[in-house]
Scaffold this active site. Structure first.
Site, PDB file in Angstrom:
ATOM      1  CD  GLN A  77      -0.968   1.275   3.321  1.00 18.71           C
ATOM      2  OE1 GLN A  77      -1.946   1.001   3.892  1.00 18.71           O
ATOM      3  NE2 GLN A  77      -0.366   2.357   3.344  1.00 18.71           N
ATOM      4  CB  CYS A  78       1.652   3.933  -1.701  1.00 22.04           C
ATOM      5  SG  CYS A  78       0.593   4.080  -3.159  1.00 22.04           S
ATOM      6  NE  ARG A  79      -1.493  11.990  -0.552  1.00 27.15           N
ATOM      7  CZ  ARG A  79      -1.900  12.318  -1.507  1.00 27.15           C
ATOM      8  NH1 ARG A  79      -1.671  11.993  -2.698  1.00 27.15           N
ATOM      9  NH2 ARG A  79      -2.726  13.467  -1.496  1.00 27.15           N
TER      10      ARG A  79
ATOM     11  N   GLY B 190      -2.184   4.341  -4.456  1.00 25.91           N
ATOM     12  CA  GLY B 190      -2.319   3.048  -5.107  1.00 25.91           C
ATOM     13  C   GLY B 190      -1.131   3.068  -6.312  1.00 25.91           C
TER      14      GLY B 190
ATOM     15  CB  ILE C 109      -3.308   5.146   3.476  1.00 24.41           C
ATOM     16  CG1 ILE C 109      -3.595   5.232   4.890  1.00 24.41           C
ATOM     17  CG2 ILE C 109      -2.867   6.617   2.961  1.00 24.41           C
ATOM     18  CD1 ILE C 109      -2.468   5.376   5.810  1.00 24.41           C
TER      19      ILE C 109
END
Length: 102
Positions: free
Chosen positions: A63-65, A67, A92
Site C-alpha cells: 500500500q501507499c498513499r 495506489g 491509505i
C-alpha cells in the site's frame, strides 16, 4: 494476483489473517498516518529484498498513499519472483475515506 479493495483489507486486518503487509510510502508519510504495515519505502525495496525473501510464496499486500507507488512495487516484486502480491486500490486515502463513511 488480483488487487485488494479497502473493504477486503479491513476484513483481513480485523480477522488477523496471515499475510505480509508492506507500506511503500516514505518514512515521514508513514509516521504521519499508517495502518500498522511494515514500512519499506519504494526506493528502498530493491535494497531490502533480503528482509522479505522468505515471503516469496506468501500473500503480500502493498500500500501507499493512492495506489500508484504500490502498483509499481507490486510489479517489481513480481519481477523478483514473488507470486502472491496484491496492491491496495486507492491506498491509505481510500482506506481512511471508507472509515469516515462507516
Amino acid at each position: 494476483m488480483e488487487d485488494i479493495t479497502v473493504t477486503e483489507l479491513k476484513k483481513k486486518l480485523e480477522d488477523k489473517d496471515d499475510f505480509v503487509f508492506i507500506d511503500v510510502r516514505e518514512e515521514w508519510e508513514y509516521e504521519e498516518d499508517n495502518l500498522g504495515a511494515l514500512n519499506i519505502p519504494m526506493g528502498q525495496l530493491a535494497h531490502q529484498l533480503d528482509e522479505i525473501k522468505d515471503f516469496k510464496n506468501k500473500e503480500i499486500v502493498v500500500q501507499c498513499r493512492s495506489g500508484a507507488r504500490s502498483g509499481n512495487s507490486k510489479r517489481f516484486l513480481e519481477s523478483q519472483g514473488f507470486t502472491k502480491v496484491r496492491n491496495l486500490l486507492g491506498g491509505i486515502i481510500a482506506y481512511r475515506e471508507m472509515e469516515e463513511n462507516e
